[in-house]
Motif scaffolding. Structure first.
Motif, PDB file in Angstrom:
ATOM      1  N   LEU A   1       0.852  -1.187   0.000  1.00  0.00           N
ATOM      2  CA  LEU A   1       0.000   0.000   0.000  1.00  0.00           C
ATOM      3  C   LEU A   1       0.885   1.234   0.000  1.00  0.00           C
ATOM      4  CD1 LEU A   1      -3.001   0.818   0.108  1.00  0.00           C
ATOM      5  CD2 LEU A   1      -2.787   0.953   2.590  1.00  0.00           C
ATOM      6  N   GLY A   2       0.697   2.097  -0.986  1.00  0.00           N
ATOM      7  CA  GLY A   2       1.540   3.263  -1.138  1.00  0.00           C
ATOM      8  C   GLY A   2       1.299   4.319  -0.076  1.00  0.00           C
ATOM      9  N   PRO A   3       2.118   5.379  -0.069  1.00  0.00           N
ATOM     10  CA  PRO A   3       1.931   6.468   0.889  1.00  0.00           C
ATOM     11  C   PRO A   3       0.535   7.082   0.760  1.00  0.00           C
ATOM     12  CG  PRO A   3       4.049   6.657  -0.214  1.00  0.00           C
ATOM     13  CD  PRO A   3       3.295   5.582  -0.931  1.00  0.00           C
ATOM     14  N   ALA A   4      -0.071   7.370   1.905  1.00  0.00           N
ATOM     15  CA  ALA A   4      -1.421   7.946   1.961  1.00  0.00           C
ATOM     16  C   ALA A   4      -2.443   7.064   1.268  1.00  0.00           C
ATOM     17  CB  ALA A   4      -1.439   9.351   1.357  1.00  0.00           C
ATOM     18  N   ALA A   5      -2.121   5.775   1.103  1.00  0.00           N
ATOM     19  CA  ALA A   5      -3.024   4.805   0.463  1.00  0.00           C
ATOM     20  C   ALA A   5      -3.441   5.251  -0.925  1.00  0.00           C
ATOM     21  CB  ALA A   5      -4.264   4.563   1.343  1.00  0.00           C
ATOM     22  N   ALA A   6      -2.538   5.905  -1.656  1.00  0.00           N
ATOM     23  CA  ALA A   6      -2.859   6.389  -3.003  1.00  0.00           C
ATOM     24  C   ALA A   6      -2.747   5.295  -4.052  1.00  0.00           C
ATOM     25  CB  ALA A   6      -1.943   7.549  -3.368  1.00  0.00           C
ATOM     26  N   THR A   7      -1.951   4.260  -3.777  1.00  0.00           N
ATOM     27  CA  THR A   7      -1.789   3.152  -4.722  1.00  0.00           C
ATOM     28  C   THR A   7      -1.744   1.840  -3.946  1.00  0.00           C
ATOM     29  OG1 THR A   7       0.643   3.291  -4.650  1.00  0.00           O
ATOM     30  CG2 THR A   7      -0.494   4.549  -6.377  1.00  0.00           C
ATOM     31  N   ILE A   8      -2.046   0.753  -4.636  1.00  0.00           N
ATOM     32  CA  ILE A   8      -1.904  -0.583  -4.068  1.00  0.00           C
ATOM     33  C   ILE A   8      -1.402  -1.512  -5.166  1.00  0.00           C
ATOM     34  CG2 ILE A   8      -4.333  -1.182  -4.518  1.00  0.00           C
ATOM     35  CD1 ILE A   8      -4.203  -2.954  -2.016  1.00  0.00           C
ATOM     36  N   THR A   9      -0.463  -2.376  -4.812  1.00  0.00           N
ATOM     37  CA  THR A   9       0.130  -3.315  -5.758  1.00  0.00           C
ATOM     38  C   THR A   9      -0.402  -4.712  -5.484  1.00  0.00           C
ATOM     39  OG1 THR A   9       2.152  -1.997  -5.894  1.00  0.00           O
ATOM     40  CG2 THR A   9       2.271  -4.280  -6.649  1.00  0.00           C
ATOM     41  N   LEU A  10      -0.898  -5.359  -6.548  1.00  0.00           N
ATOM     42  CA  LEU A  10      -1.365  -6.745  -6.483  1.00  0.00           C
ATOM     43  C   LEU A  10      -0.450  -7.603  -7.343  1.00  0.00           C
ATOM     44  CD1 LEU A  10      -5.226  -6.178  -6.812  1.00  0.00           C
ATOM     45  CD2 LEU A  10      -3.864  -6.357  -4.730  1.00  0.00           C
ATOM     46  N   HIS A  11      -0.232  -8.840  -6.926  1.00  0.00           N
ATOM     47  CA  HIS A  11       0.778  -9.682  -7.555  1.00  0.00           C
ATOM     48  C   HIS A  11       0.149 -10.941  -8.138  1.00  0.00           C
ATOM     49  CE1 HIS A  11       3.864  -7.224  -5.528  1.00  0.00           C
ATOM     50  NE2 HIS A  11       3.061  -7.289  -4.479  1.00  0.00           N
ATOM     51  N   ASP A  12       0.852 -11.533  -9.115  1.00  0.00           N
ATOM     52  CA  ASP A  12       0.554 -12.884  -9.593  1.00  0.00           C
ATOM     53  C   ASP A  12       1.760 -13.390 -10.370  1.00  0.00           C
ATOM     54  OD1 ASP A  12       0.279 -12.491 -12.534  1.00  0.00           O
ATOM     55  OD2 ASP A  12      -1.454 -11.284 -11.978  1.00  0.00           O
ATOM     56  N   ASP A  13       1.718 -14.648 -10.763  1.00  0.00           N
ATOM     57  CA  ASP A  13       2.845 -15.271 -11.472  1.00  0.00           C
ATOM     58  C   ASP A  13       2.664 -15.209 -12.976  1.00  0.00           C
ATOM     59  OD1 ASP A  13       4.788 -15.979  -9.692  1.00  0.00           O
ATOM     60  OD2 ASP A  13       3.798 -17.816  -9.063  1.00  0.00           O
ATOM     61  N   GLY A  14       2.036 -14.193 -13.477  1.00  0.00           N
ATOM     62  CA  GLY A  14       1.827 -14.077 -14.905  1.00  0.00           C
ATOM     63  C   GLY A  14       0.599 -14.797 -15.392  1.00  0.00           C
ATOM     64  N   LEU A  15      -0.244 -15.305 -14.462  1.00  0.00           N
ATOM     65  CA  LEU A  15      -1.460 -15.989 -14.889  1.00  0.00           C
ATOM     66  C   LEU A  15      -2.441 -15.011 -15.525  1.00  0.00           C
ATOM     67  CD1 LEU A  15      -2.001 -18.362 -11.845  1.00  0.00           C
ATOM     68  CD2 LEU A  15      -1.036 -18.918 -14.069  1.00  0.00           C
ATOM     69  N   ARG A  16      -2.410 -13.770 -15.085  1.00  0.00           N
ATOM     70  CA  ARG A  16      -3.292 -12.766 -15.670  1.00  0.00           C
ATOM     71  C   ARG A  16      -2.466 -11.862 -16.572  1.00  0.00           C
ATOM     72  NH1 ARG A  16      -3.935 -14.093 -10.691  1.00  0.00           N
ATOM     73  NH2 ARG A  16      -5.936 -14.763  -9.864  1.00  0.00           N
ATOM     74  N   ARG A  17      -2.157 -10.675 -16.086  1.00  0.00           N
ATOM     75  CA  ARG A  17      -1.349  -9.763 -16.885  1.00  0.00           C
ATOM     76  C   ARG A  17      -0.094  -9.355 -16.125  1.00  0.00           C
ATOM     77  NH1 ARG A  17      -4.370  -8.629 -21.106  1.00  0.00           N
ATOM     78  NH2 ARG A  17      -2.858  -7.115 -21.889  1.00  0.00           N
ATOM     79  N   GLY A  18       0.268 -10.108 -15.096  1.00  0.00           N
ATOM     80  CA  GLY A  18       1.450  -9.814 -14.310  1.00  0.00           C
ATOM     81  C   GLY A  18       1.135  -8.897 -13.130  1.00  0.00           C
ATOM     82  N   CYS A  19       2.137  -8.699 -12.254  1.00  0.00           N
ATOM     83  CA  CYS A  19       1.958  -7.805 -11.112  1.00  0.00           C
ATOM     84  C   CYS A  19       1.703  -6.388 -11.614  1.00  0.00           C
ATOM     85  CB  CYS A  19       3.196  -7.826 -10.226  1.00  0.00           C
ATOM     86  SG  CYS A  19       3.670  -9.469  -9.643  1.00  0.00           S
ATOM     87  N   MET A  20       0.793  -5.692 -10.959  1.00  0.00           N
ATOM     88  CA  MET A  20       0.486  -4.329 -11.384  1.00  0.00           C
ATOM     89  C   MET A  20       0.053  -3.487 -10.195  1.00  0.00           C
ATOM     90  SD  MET A  20      -3.131  -4.831 -13.443  1.00  0.00           S
ATOM     91  CE  MET A  20      -2.497  -6.158 -14.460  1.00  0.00           C
ATOM     92  N   THR A  21       0.256  -2.187 -10.333  1.00  0.00           N
ATOM     93  CA  THR A  21      -0.096  -1.222  -9.306  1.00  0.00           C
ATOM     94  C   THR A  21      -1.343  -0.458  -9.745  1.00  0.00           C
ATOM     95  OG1 THR A  21       2.210  -0.962  -8.633  1.00  0.00           O
ATOM     96  CG2 THR A  21       0.684   0.791  -7.996  1.00  0.00           C
ATOM     97  N   HIS A  22      -2.317  -0.371  -8.858  1.00  0.00           N
ATOM     98  CA  HIS A  22      -3.573   0.312  -9.147  1.00  0.00           C
ATOM     99  C   HIS A  22      -3.656   1.607  -8.341  1.00  0.00           C
ATOM    100  CE1 HIS A  22      -5.451  -3.228 -11.158  1.00  0.00           C
ATOM    101  NE2 HIS A  22      -4.656  -3.892 -10.327  1.00  0.00           N
ATOM    102  N   GLU A  23      -4.168   2.645  -8.955  1.00  0.00           N
ATOM    103  CA  GLU A  23      -4.446   3.865  -8.227  1.00  0.00           C
ATOM    104  C   GLU A  23      -5.703   3.673  -7.380  1.00  0.00           C
ATOM    105  OE1 GLU A  23      -4.664   7.285 -10.677  1.00  0.00           O
ATOM    106  OE2 GLU A  23      -2.604   7.110 -11.420  1.00  0.00           O
TER     107      GLU A  23
END
Length: 406
Positions: free
Chosen positions: A253-275
């Protein structure tokens, strides 16, 4: 553990006449959106747990808090501190402070040290009780007159009434929840620096402003457990599956909860950070604050470090908030005879599909979709979004037999 090194002094308001005007003024000062809450303790009890529930109720949370041992006061006070920090609450005014016992006053002072609250105690008696005086002697405090700090409150006007909620008490169908259930298991812990979701060519469904406000209102009032509300909120704005949600840790979880990163092993589209949208940031921040208060370490963000048990599953919690994926189309109503007695319709059970549209094709072929009549979620890549605007989708979106002819 999270503490405030220099909390503000305690204010003791003396109201020896127990004037109704001052009590009304204190209750009128209650404004959680402005960071001020007024707590009116439950009469007839000196329970520390009851006072914690009074604080949570003033924050708009349902009480009593489920999932913990009946007489354990620690979790309720920790949750109250987490919500206070996450929602930006800065002032707590407590009525009937002359009835405070030593354990209850100690719990309030601990809450003040954890959060840096400006604590105000209203004493409706001619003198300060000995127990309160003894404890406050070791704490910075000052006295104030009720006439000066609690003047007569203005009569409520029509402008002060809460605005109507257009979607109140209605089921809300959220396409992002179509991909919530999954077959696979969580991946190993990951500390990568994932790119933003748009850079991965992933675009979750857009939620209208009115829907966002209603979803936030329901999640804030549906539970006192931040990890549960934060997990469902993240599923709503990321269209992530339960597998992806379980990969999130506090450090993701980024500073001030502005972003969050979700992970996977490439089963979907790879690890990515969401605003994180503004409406969801306080929910995710509260989940982080529980970890800061209890352990001070980085654990699974959507797990409870307080060890709650017996809480509902994520889908059951979503249904309790009247949030669900778009449902199968209803069958056409049959014509009734004139003498037919209308019977009340039973509540329809929510259908939760298993949709692999966000997964890689190799995994999706092994585990086919189980849509159970539910519509597929909206397109999520630049290519599919562009082709949807042209009236058709590429053959790799969803099941081939559902695609229109090219």
């Amino acid at each position: 553990m999270l503490t405030c090194p220099d909390p503000p002094p305690v204010t003791v308001i003396e109201d020896p006449g127990d004037d109704l005007v001052h009590t009304r003024a204190a209750l009128a000062a209650h404004d959680p959106l402005a960071g001020r809450i007024t707590v009116h303790p439950t009469p007839g009890t000196d329970s520390t747990l009851a006072l914690a529930h009074d604080v949570l109720a003033a924050l708009g949370k349902p009480v009593p808090v489920a999932g913990y041992r009946g007489h354990d006061t620690g979790p309720a006070w920790a949750l109250a501190a987490a919500w206070i920090l996450a929602t930006g609450t800065t002032h707590l005014l407590l009525l009937r402070a002359h009835f405070l016992t030593q354990p209850r006053l100690d719990a309030l002072l601990l809450l003040r040290r954890r959060t840096g609250l400006r604590l105000t105690l209203v004493v409706h008696s001619s003198r300060l009780p000995a127990s309160v005086d003894r404890i406050l002697s070791g704490v910075r405090h000052h006295f104030a007159d009720a006439t000066a700090l609690l003047p007569a409150a203005d009569s409520p006007s029509a402008a002060d009434c809460p605005l109507p909620r257009p979607l109140a008490n209605r089921w809300i169908a959220l396409p992002a929840l179509t991909t919530l259930l999954a077959f696979d298991e969580p991946t190993r812990p990951c500390r990568c620096s994932a790119p933003l979701a748009p850079d991965r060519d992933f675009f979750p469904p857009v939620i209208p402003q009115t829907t966002q406000a209603e979803v936030a209102w329901r999640l804030h009032r549906a539970t006192a457990h931040p990890h549960l509300a934060a997990q469902l909120a993240t599923a709503v704005f990321t269209a992530a599956s339960t597998t992806q949600l379980r990969t999130a840790h506090v450090h993701d979880l980024g500073p001030a909860a502005a972003t969050i990163t979700l992970h996977d092993d490439g089963l979907r589209r790879g690890c990515m950070t969401h605003e994180v949208p503004l409406w969801a940031r306080s929910l995710l921040m509260a989940a982080r604050r529980v970890w800061d208060i209890v352990t001070g370490t980085s654990g699974p963000l959507f797990a409870d470090p307080l060890g709650s048990t017996g809480l509902p599953s994520l889908t059951a919690f979503a249904e309790s908030c009247k949030l669900r994926p778009p449902q199968p189309p209803r069958p056409a109503p049959r014509k009734r005879k004139a003498a037919t007695v209308l019977r009340p319709k039973p509540q329809e059970k929510t259908v939760w599909p298993v949709c692999t549209v966000h997964y890689g094709l190799a995994w999706a072929e092994r585990e086919p979709d189980l849509m159970r009549g539910c519509p597929y979620p909206p397109p999520h890549t630049r290519k599919t979004i562009a082709r949807k605007k042209n009236g058709w989708l590429p053959p790799d979106y969803g099941l081939p037999e559902l695609q229109p002819p090219r």
